[in-house]
Write a protein that holds these residues in place. Structure first.
Motif, PDB file in Angstrom:
ATOM      1  N   MET A  41      11.072  61.505   3.170  1.00 57.89           N
ATOM      2  CA  MET A  41      10.717  60.102   3.413  1.00 57.89           C
ATOM      3  C   MET A  41       9.456  60.051   4.256  1.00 57.89           C
ATOM      4  SD  MET A  41      13.021  57.170   5.367  1.00 57.89           S
ATOM      5  CE  MET A  41      12.728  57.822   7.029  1.00 57.89           C
ATOM      6  N   MET A  42       8.641  59.043   4.031  1.00 57.07           N
ATOM      7  CA  MET A  42       7.493  58.795   4.904  1.00 57.07           C
ATOM      8  C   MET A  42       7.901  57.833   6.006  1.00 57.07           C
ATOM      9  SD  MET A  42       4.109  58.514   2.548  1.00 57.07           S
ATOM     10  CE  MET A  42       3.812  59.637   1.182  1.00 57.07           C
ATOM     11  N   SER A  43       7.328  58.042   7.187  1.00 56.15           N
ATOM     12  CA  SER A  43       7.594  57.130   8.301  1.00 56.15           C
ATOM     13  C   SER A  43       6.316  56.856   9.072  1.00 56.15           C
ATOM     14  CB  SER A  43       8.658  57.706   9.248  1.00 56.15           C
ATOM     15  OG  SER A  43       8.076  58.564  10.201  1.00 56.15           O
ATOM     16  N   ARG A  44       6.334  55.759   9.799  1.00 53.58           N
ATOM     17  CA  ARG A  44       5.257  55.471  10.727  1.00 53.58           C
ATOM     18  C   ARG A  44       5.424  56.355  11.957  1.00 53.58           C
ATOM     19  NH1 ARG A  44       6.829  50.673   8.293  1.00 53.58           N
ATOM     20  NH2 ARG A  44       5.141  49.414   7.413  1.00 53.58           N
ATOM     21  N   PRO A  45       4.399  56.440  12.807  1.00 48.18           N
ATOM     22  CA  PRO A  45       4.513  57.283  14.005  1.00 48.18           C
ATOM     23  C   PRO A  45       5.668  56.895  14.920  1.00 48.18           C
ATOM     24  CG  PRO A  45       2.215  56.758  13.593  1.00 48.18           C
ATOM     25  CD  PRO A  45       3.019  55.933  12.620  1.00 48.18           C
ATOM     26  N   ASP A  46       6.085  55.613  14.886  1.00 43.37           N
ATOM     27  CA  ASP A  46       7.197  55.185  15.736  1.00 43.37           C
ATOM     28  C   ASP A  46       8.557  55.414  15.086  1.00 43.37           C
ATOM     29  OD1 ASP A  46       7.296  53.205  13.814  1.00 43.37           O
ATOM     30  OD2 ASP A  46       6.883  51.542  15.179  1.00 43.37           O
ATOM     31  N   GLY A  47       8.576  56.023  13.904  1.00 44.85           N
ATOM     32  CA  GLY A  47       9.830  56.348  13.246  1.00 44.85           C
ATOM     33  C   GLY A  47      10.295  55.337  12.220  1.00 44.85           C
ATOM     34  N   ARG A  48       9.627  54.196  12.117  1.00 40.56           N
ATOM     35  CA  ARG A  48      10.036  53.199  11.117  1.00 40.56           C
ATOM     36  C   ARG A  48       9.742  53.716   9.711  1.00 40.56           C
ATOM     37  NH1 ARG A  48       6.808  48.115  12.007  1.00 40.56           N
ATOM     38  NH2 ARG A  48       5.294  49.588  12.876  1.00 40.56           N
ATOM     39  N   PHE A  49      10.717  53.575   8.811  1.00 38.23           N
ATOM     40  CA  PHE A  49      10.548  54.129   7.476  1.00 38.23           C
ATOM     41  C   PHE A  49       9.592  53.292   6.642  1.00 38.23           C
ATOM     42  CE2 PHE A  49      13.877  51.050   6.948  1.00 38.23           C
ATOM     43  CZ  PHE A  49      13.926  50.706   5.607  1.00 38.23           C
ATOM     44  N   ILE A  50       8.926  53.960   5.692  1.00 31.79           N
ATOM     45  CA  ILE A  50       7.934  53.322   4.828  1.00 31.79           C
ATOM     46  C   ILE A  50       8.445  53.382   3.394  1.00 31.79           C
ATOM     47  CG2 ILE A  50       5.575  53.406   3.949  1.00 31.79           C
ATOM     48  CD1 ILE A  50       4.769  54.795   6.555  1.00 31.79           C
ATOM     49  N   THR A  51       8.428  52.247   2.703  1.00 32.24           N
ATOM     50  CA  THR A  51       8.855  52.205   1.308  1.00 32.24           C
ATOM     51  C   THR A  51       7.868  51.396   0.485  1.00 32.24           C
ATOM     52  OG1 THR A  51      10.168  50.155   1.312  1.00 32.24           O
ATOM     53  CG2 THR A  51      11.243  52.151   2.155  1.00 32.24           C
ATOM     54  N   ALA A  52       8.124  51.358  -0.821  1.00 23.97           N
ATOM     55  CA  ALA A  52       7.267  50.602  -1.739  1.00 23.97           C
ATOM     56  C   ALA A  52       7.398  49.096  -1.565  1.00 23.97           C
ATOM     57  CB  ALA A  52       7.567  50.989  -3.182  1.00 23.97           C
ATOM     58  N   ARG A  53       8.349  48.647  -0.760  1.00 24.70           N
ATOM     59  CA  ARG A  53       8.443  47.206  -0.489  1.00 24.70           C
ATOM     60  C   ARG A  53       7.162  46.702   0.167  1.00 24.70           C
ATOM     61  NH1 ARG A  53      13.185  49.610   0.428  1.00 24.70           N
ATOM     62  NH2 ARG A  53      15.102  48.706  -0.415  1.00 24.70           N
ATOM     63  N   THR A  54       6.576  47.543   0.996  1.00 29.74           N
ATOM     64  CA  THR A  54       5.332  47.183   1.687  1.00 29.74           C
ATOM     65  C   THR A  54       4.155  48.030   1.221  1.00 29.74           C
ATOM     66  OG1 THR A  54       5.937  48.689   3.491  1.00 29.74           O
ATOM     67  CG2 THR A  54       6.520  46.362   3.745  1.00 29.74           C
ATOM     68  N   HIS A  55       4.441  49.182   0.601  1.00 27.04           N
ATOM     69  CA  HIS A  55       3.400  50.111   0.155  1.00 27.04           C
ATOM     70  C   HIS A  55       3.684  50.508  -1.302  1.00 27.04           C
ATOM     71  CE1 HIS A  55       3.348  50.340   4.530  1.00 27.04           C
ATOM     72  NE2 HIS A  55       2.137  50.852   4.477  1.00 27.04           N
ATOM     73  N   PRO A  56       3.428  49.600  -2.245  1.00 26.51           N
ATOM     74  CA  PRO A  56       3.810  49.853  -3.641  1.00 26.51           C
ATOM     75  C   PRO A  56       3.165  51.086  -4.251  1.00 26.51           C
ATOM     76  CG  PRO A  56       2.361  47.939  -3.473  1.00 26.51           C
ATOM     77  CD  PRO A  56       2.776  48.273  -2.081  1.00 26.51           C
ATOM     78  N   ARG A  57       2.040  51.542  -3.705  1.00 27.11           N
ATOM     79  CA  ARG A  57       1.388  52.719  -4.277  1.00 27.11           C
ATOM     80  C   ARG A  57       2.231  53.974  -4.139  1.00 27.11           C
ATOM     81  NH1 ARG A  57      -4.017  54.244  -1.473  1.00 27.11           N
ATOM     82  NH2 ARG A  57      -4.543  52.202  -2.278  1.00 27.11           N
ATOM     83  N   LEU A  58       3.254  53.929  -3.292  1.00 24.52           N
ATOM     84  CA  LEU A  58       4.158  55.069  -3.174  1.00 24.52           C
ATOM     85  C   LEU A  58       4.780  55.444  -4.522  1.00 24.52           C
ATOM     86  CD1 LEU A  58       6.165  54.410   0.124  1.00 24.52           C
ATOM     87  CD2 LEU A  58       4.679  56.345  -0.337  1.00 24.52           C
ATOM     88  N   GLU A  59       4.970  54.457  -5.388  1.00 25.62           N
ATOM     89  CA  GLU A  59       5.619  54.732  -6.661  1.00 25.62           C
ATOM     90  C   GLU A  59       4.743  55.530  -7.623  1.00 25.62           C
ATOM     91  OE1 GLU A  59       8.015  51.945  -8.611  1.00 25.62           O
ATOM     92  OE2 GLU A  59       8.732  50.979  -6.781  1.00 25.62           O
ATOM     93  N   LEU A  60       3.487  55.766  -7.254  1.00 26.54           N
ATOM     94  CA  LEU A  60       2.610  56.600  -8.063  1.00 26.54           C
ATOM     95  C   LEU A  60       2.681  58.070  -7.659  1.00 26.54           C
ATOM     96  CD1 LEU A  60      -0.601  54.362  -8.263  1.00 26.54           C
ATOM     97  CD2 LEU A  60       1.259  54.554  -9.922  1.00 26.54           C
ATOM     98  N   ILE A  61       3.374  58.372  -6.579  1.00 28.56           N
ATOM     99  CA  ILE A  61       3.493  59.759  -6.128  1.00 28.56           C
ATOM    100  C   ILE A  61       4.521  60.489  -6.984  1.00 28.56           C
ATOM    101  CG2 ILE A  61       4.145  61.279  -4.221  1.00 28.56           C
ATOM    102  CD1 ILE A  61       3.208  59.144  -2.285  1.00 28.56           C
ATOM    103  N   GLN A  62       4.095  61.591  -7.568  1.00 34.55           N
ATOM    104  CA  GLN A  62       4.982  62.462  -8.327  1.00 34.55           C
ATOM    105  C   GLN A  62       5.356  63.654  -7.455  1.00 34.55           C
ATOM    106  OE1 GLN A  62       5.958  61.959 -11.579  1.00 34.55           O
ATOM    107  NE2 GLN A  62       4.660  60.215 -12.075  1.00 34.55           N
ATOM    108  N   VAL A  63       6.629  64.039  -7.495  1.00 34.72           N
ATOM    109  CA  VAL A  63       7.106  65.167  -6.691  1.00 34.72           C
ATOM    110  C   VAL A  63       7.785  66.173  -7.607  1.00 34.72           C
ATOM    111  CG1 VAL A  63       8.524  65.890  -4.745  1.00 34.72           C
ATOM    112  CG2 VAL A  63       7.472  63.621  -4.728  1.00 34.72           C
ATOM    113  N   GLN A  64       7.395  67.420  -7.475  1.00 36.68           N
ATOM    114  CA  GLN A  64       8.038  68.499  -8.211  1.00 36.68           C
ATOM    115  C   GLN A  64       8.697  69.444  -7.215  1.00 36.68           C
ATOM    116  OE1 GLN A  64       5.550  70.498 -11.050  1.00 36.68           O
ATOM    117  NE2 GLN A  64       5.310  68.690 -12.331  1.00 36.68           N
ATOM    118  N   LEU A  65       9.982  69.693  -7.422  1.00 36.83           N
ATOM    119  CA  LEU A  65      10.735  70.578  -6.542  1.00 36.83           C
ATOM    120  C   LEU A  65      10.828  71.955  -7.173  1.00 36.83           C
ATOM    121  CD1 LEU A  65      13.681  68.240  -5.461  1.00 36.83           C
ATOM    122  CD2 LEU A  65      11.484  68.600  -4.325  1.00 36.83           C
ATOM    123  N   GLY A  66      10.259  72.966  -6.506  1.00 34.37           N
ATOM    124  CA  GLY A  66      10.413  74.345  -6.925  1.00 34.37           C
ATOM    125  C   GLY A  66      11.548  74.997  -6.153  1.00 34.37           C
TER     126      GLY A  66
END
Length: 271
Positions: A41-66
């Protein structure tokens, strides 16, 4: 035409909260959900979580787990490949919807990559094999998911929505907007509202409560931007509003019996 019994038509996991979904042919399911689902998960420096509700570009991030690596990709940004063995793993206080707990840091390089993508200071956090986040309301540990280990949606429910909106939308809304783990074909619209207990492959699941929806479903996963007119939330509000006033679409699940499930598995309705 012979009716097809309910079966799994799609499986997804979201390794990073709010990132693009990863389509799976098989999924190992544990108490905390699909293995690898929302363990970062991404968070702000104060620990508040970041989601696509406020940062919709997050949904363009692709993650591959090796096996021992994690690779993050974002349009116009160099890929970031991380070795899990290089994580700092320092406790970092954060919260998800009021649940405060200590997640773990990854690397400074990962933080810098996330900061570049978002355009503001951010940290990339992770959790170990067992989440330190315990939700008292469900008496269950969960990862960085909003509230429950799994989300199920029937194809018939999405088809019903698109039929209602056929005259007003440029293209049908996609299942990706609703971010399920399990998609079921062969059932009527909103049949999942009446299910209580399921067996799919080796896995047994308890249907807990409908999923209340928010601005997340108005993000276009192809562009990482909000769709116009607050749709499809606006239309769903006209016929899918619960007694609590929330807009409901999909069902939250708990895992009763762990195991593996696969595309095409029959959905047995036990209750």
């Amino acid at each position: 035409m012979i009716a097809t019994p309910p079966h799994v038509s799609a499986l997804y996991r979201y390794p990073l909260k709010s990132c693009a979904g990863e389509f799976l042919e098989h999924a190992d399911v544990q108490r905390e959900g699909v293995v690898g689902d929302r363990r970062m998960m991404m968070s702000r420096p104060d620990g508040r979580f970041i989601t696509a509700r406020t940062h919709p570009r997050l949904e363009l991030i692709q993650v591959q787990l090796g096996v021992d690596t994690v690779t993050l990709s974002f349009p116009g940004q160099p890929d970031l490949e991380l070795s899990r063995g290089a994580y700092d793993l320092a406790p970092f206080s954060t919260e998800v919807w009021g649940d405060r707990f200590d997640a773990l840091t990854t690397t400074r390089e990962a933080d810098a990559w996330c900061t570049e993508v978002l355009g503001e200071s951010a940290h990339l956090l992770c959790i170990g094999d067992h989440s330190p986040r315990y939700r008292q309301s469900i008496e269950q540990s969960v990862g960085f998911a909003d509230g429950y280990p799994l989300l199920l949606i029937g194809e018939g429910s999405l088809n019903d929505l698109n039929e209602r909106m056929a005259k007003s939308q440029a293209r049908p809304h996609s299942m990706a907007q609703f971010r399920p783990n399990l998609v079921v074909a062969g059932s009527d619209a909103f049949a999942e509202d009446n299910w209580q207990r399921l067996r799919i492959g080796e896995v047994e699941l308890a249907v807990m409560e409908p999923c209340s929806r928010c601005a997340m479903i108005t993000v276009d996963p192809l562009t990482g931007t909000f769709l116009p007119g607050k749709e499809p939330l606006k239309t769903l509000a006209t016929y899918r509003r619960g007694n609590n006033g929330k807009v409901l679409f999909g069902q939250n699940l708990m895992v009763v019996k762990e195991g593996r499930l696969s595309l095409g598995d029959k959905v047995e309705i036990l209750a």
